[in-house]
Design a protein around this motif. Structure first.
Motif, PDB file in Angstrom:
ATOM      1  N   ILE A   1      31.065  38.476  56.783  1.00 49.60           N
ATOM      2  CA  ILE A   1      32.282  37.727  56.456  1.00 49.60           C
ATOM      3  C   ILE A   1      32.785  38.126  55.072  1.00 49.60           C
ATOM      4  N   MET A   2      31.869  38.233  54.102  1.00 46.34           N
ATOM      5  CA  MET A   2      32.270  38.591  52.739  1.00 46.34           C
ATOM      6  C   MET A   2      32.799  40.023  52.670  1.00 46.34           C
ATOM      7  N   ASP A   3      32.234  40.924  53.475  1.00 41.68           N
ATOM      8  CA  ASP A   3      32.730  42.299  53.509  1.00 41.68           C
ATOM      9  C   ASP A   3      34.158  42.348  54.059  1.00 41.68           C
ATOM     10  N   ILE A   4      34.420  41.580  55.120  1.00 37.39           N
ATOM     11  CA  ILE A   4      35.769  41.539  55.703  1.00 37.39           C
ATOM     12  C   ILE A   4      36.755  40.954  54.705  1.00 37.39           C
ATOM     13  N   PHE A   5      36.346  39.873  54.037  1.00 37.84           N
ATOM     14  CA  PHE A   5      37.223  39.250  53.042  1.00 37.84           C
ATOM     15  C   PHE A   5      37.536  40.250  51.921  1.00 37.84           C
ATOM     16  N   GLU A   6      36.498  40.951  51.461  1.00 38.52           N
ATOM     17  CA  GLU A   6      36.678  41.922  50.379  1.00 38.52           C
ATOM     18  C   GLU A   6      37.624  43.040  50.802  1.00 38.52           C
ATOM     19  N   GLN A   7      37.532  43.456  52.065  1.00 38.93           N
ATOM     20  CA  GLN A   7      38.368  44.542  52.565  1.00 38.93           C
ATOM     21  C   GLN A   7      39.850  44.173  52.568  1.00 38.93           C
ATOM     22  N   TYR A   8      40.154  42.915  52.947  1.00 38.45           N
ATOM     23  CA  TYR A   8      41.552  42.530  53.132  1.00 38.45           C
ATOM     24  C   TYR A   8      42.130  41.659  52.019  1.00 38.45           C
ATOM     25  N   TYR A   9      41.285  40.907  51.310  1.00 44.16           N
ATOM     26  CA  TYR A   9      41.824  39.892  50.405  1.00 44.16           C
ATOM     27  C   TYR A   9      41.282  39.957  48.983  1.00 44.16           C
ATOM     28  N   THR A  10      40.600  41.031  48.621  1.00 41.12           N
ATOM     29  CA  THR A  10      39.933  41.039  47.321  1.00 41.12           C
ATOM     30  C   THR A  10      40.904  40.960  46.151  1.00 41.12           C
ATOM     31  N   GLN A  11      42.167  41.391  46.359  1.00 42.30           N
ATOM     32  CA  GLN A  11      43.159  41.287  45.296  1.00 42.30           C
ATOM     33  C   GLN A  11      43.796  39.902  45.244  1.00 42.30           C
ATOM     34  N   GLU A  12      43.567  39.084  46.259  1.00 40.91           N
ATOM     35  CA  GLU A  12      44.213  37.767  46.332  1.00 40.91           C
ATOM     36  C   GLU A  12      43.250  36.600  46.183  1.00 40.91           C
ATOM     37  N   GLY A  13      41.974  36.846  45.958  1.00 41.41           N
ATOM     38  CA  GLY A  13      41.060  35.718  45.842  1.00 41.41           C
ATOM     39  C   GLY A  13      39.614  36.154  45.816  1.00 41.41           C
ATOM     40  N   PHE A  14      38.735  35.186  46.075  1.00 48.64           N
ATOM     41  CA  PHE A  14      37.313  35.513  46.098  1.00 48.64           C
ATOM     42  C   PHE A  14      36.604  34.620  47.107  1.00 48.64           C
ATOM     43  N   LEU A  15      35.412  35.045  47.471  1.00 56.14           N
ATOM     44  CA  LEU A  15      34.589  34.300  48.427  1.00 56.14           C
ATOM     45  C   LEU A  15      33.143  34.407  47.973  1.00 56.14           C
ATOM     46  N   VAL A  16      32.467  33.254  47.843  1.00 52.51           N
ATOM     47  CA  VAL A  16      31.066  33.257  47.409  1.00 52.51           C
ATOM     48  C   VAL A  16      30.237  32.343  48.308  1.00 52.51           C
ATOM     49  N   SER A  17      28.938  32.554  48.251  1.00 50.08           N
ATOM     50  CA  SER A  17      28.020  31.728  49.030  1.00 50.08           C
ATOM     51  C   SER A  17      27.737  30.423  48.284  1.00 50.08           C
ATOM     52  N   ILE A  18      27.829  29.313  48.997  1.00 49.57           N
ATOM     53  CA  ILE A  18      27.497  28.017  48.413  1.00 49.57           C
ATOM     54  C   ILE A  18      25.974  27.874  48.433  1.00 49.57           C
ATOM     55  N   PRO A  19      25.404  27.309  47.390  1.00 51.85           N
ATOM     56  CA  PRO A  19      23.940  27.251  47.272  1.00 51.85           C
ATOM     57  C   PRO A  19      23.210  26.600  48.445  1.00 51.85           C
ATOM     58  N   ASP A  20      23.886  25.764  49.260  1.00 52.37           N
ATOM     59  CA  ASP A  20      23.170  25.134  50.376  1.00 52.37           C
ATOM     60  C   ASP A  20      22.896  26.112  51.516  1.00 52.37           C
ATOM     61  N   GLU A  21      23.457  27.342  51.394  1.00 47.64           N
ATOM     62  CA  GLU A  21      23.206  28.450  52.323  1.00 47.64           C
ATOM     63  C   GLU A  21      23.880  28.309  53.685  1.00 47.64           C
ATOM     64  N   LYS A  22      24.606  27.236  53.941  1.00 43.14           N
ATOM     65  CA  LYS A  22      25.263  27.089  55.238  1.00 43.14           C
ATOM     66  C   LYS A  22      26.774  27.272  55.158  1.00 43.14           C
ATOM     67  N   HIS A  23      27.294  27.406  53.937  1.00 40.18           N
ATOM     68  CA  HIS A  23      28.731  27.491  53.766  1.00 40.18           C
ATOM     69  C   HIS A  23      29.108  28.620  52.805  1.00 40.18           C
ATOM     70  N   LEU A  24      30.343  29.075  52.974  1.00 45.67           N
ATOM     71  CA  LEU A  24      30.957  29.979  52.016  1.00 45.67           C
ATOM     72  C   LEU A  24      32.159  29.263  51.405  1.00 45.67           C
ATOM     73  N   PHE A  25      32.366  29.450  50.103  1.00 48.12           N
ATOM     74  CA  PHE A  25      33.490  28.819  49.420  1.00 48.12           C
ATOM     75  C   PHE A  25      34.397  29.898  48.874  1.00 48.12           C
ATOM     76  N   GLY A  26      35.715  29.734  49.077  1.00 46.52           N
ATOM     77  CA  GLY A  26      36.640  30.739  48.581  1.00 46.52           C
ATOM     78  C   GLY A  26      37.938  30.144  48.092  1.00 46.52           C
ATOM     79  N   ILE A  27      38.694  30.999  47.424  1.00 51.11           N
ATOM     80  CA  ILE A  27      40.039  30.621  46.958  1.00 51.11           C
ATOM     81  C   ILE A  27      40.964  31.813  47.246  1.00 51.11           C
ATOM     82  N   LEU A  28      42.131  31.499  47.835  1.00 50.22           N
ATOM     83  CA  LEU A  28      43.174  32.497  48.028  1.00 50.22           C
ATOM     84  C   LEU A  28      44.281  32.233  47.032  1.00 50.22           C
ATOM     85  N   ASN A  29      44.692  33.282  46.348  1.00 49.77           N
ATOM     86  CA  ASN A  29      45.751  33.218  45.350  1.00 49.77           C
ATOM     87  C   ASN A  29      46.977  33.855  45.983  1.00 49.77           C
ATOM     88  N   ILE A  30      47.905  33.016  46.505  1.00 48.76           N
ATOM     89  CA  ILE A  30      49.010  33.579  47.307  1.00 48.76           C
ATOM     90  C   ILE A  30      50.359  33.094  46.821  1.00 48.76           C
TER      91      ILE A  30
END
Length: 228
Positions: free
Chosen positions: A199-228
């Protein structure tokens, strides 16, 4: 400054590429050269250049075999193949292997510079993305704790300032936070990590200039922000 290596069995061509162009002007350092495929492999491992200009036909080990070895060991390396008109089939096979580009001999200085500068921009962008991702990974706990806590508390968040504090800057005014919840089928560690990475690789491929995506410490979720 990026490092570039020249591989050709003809010294006149190596010297011509090296001395006919002021590479420093383009942010390129000629870090080494080789006269055959065996020497090229040895020096590539030692020097680890960013770009290689390489003849397709060489003694001891031809350029195609060198490309096969190098691309396997150094997937980020950018290679420009040099070939003659009667060697186009070799150039085509090299492109299939994953080389960046090819040039037909005799080589024009302007065309060579254009191709190298284009690769330099590609490498620089890739390195910038890699540095940003490393920064995000180092600061993922701080990012998630700060922003999620504020969102849960209903606080107004100035995303631009928060992200700037963490070393990230985006240019636009609207920020959309989001959370990706992974399906229970991926709860086992190896499947979970694989899916998160994809998921993070796909996000990086298409949206890396518009935001970020990181793993939440509970290991079951990813948290991100889109700058649009």
């Amino acid at each position: 400054m990026l490092n570039m290596m020249i591989v050709d069995d003809e010294s006149i061509i190596r010297n011509g590429i090296k001395s006919s162009i002021n590479w420093c002007e383009y942010g390129i350092n000629i870090c080494g050269e080789a006269a055959d495929g065996i020497e090229a492999l040895e020096k590539l491992k030692l020097l680890k250049p960013d770009i290689v200009i390489m003849d397709i036909r060489m003694p001891k080990l031809d350029g195609l075999k060198v490309c096969q070895e190098v691309i396997k060991e150094h997937p980020g390396l950018e290679i420009i193949i040099l070939s003659g008109y009667d060697e186009f089939e070799y150039a085509r096979k090299a492109i299939e292997l994953g080389v960046s580009d090819y040039l037909l001999k005799p080589i024009g200085a302007e065309e060579l510079v254009n191709k190298v500068v284009k690769l330099k921009e590609k490498i620089s962008q890739r390195k910038a993305i890699s540095r940003q991702r490393e920064l995000l990974l180092r600061n993922s706990r701080e990012i998630t704790f700060i922003l999620i806590k504020k969102m849960l508390n209903g606080e107004e968040i100035n995303f631009r300032d928060e992200l700037k504090f963490l070393g990230l800057e985006f240019s636009k005014d609207l920020y959309y936070p989001f959370i990706i919840e992974l399906d229970e089928v991926f709860k086992e560690a190896e499947y979970l990590e694989d899916r998160k990475s994809r998921i993070m690789d796909i996000f990086e491929q298409y949206y890396t200039q518009e935001g970020f995506l990181v793993s939440i410490p509970d290991e079951k979720h990813l948290f991100g922000i889109l700058n649009i």
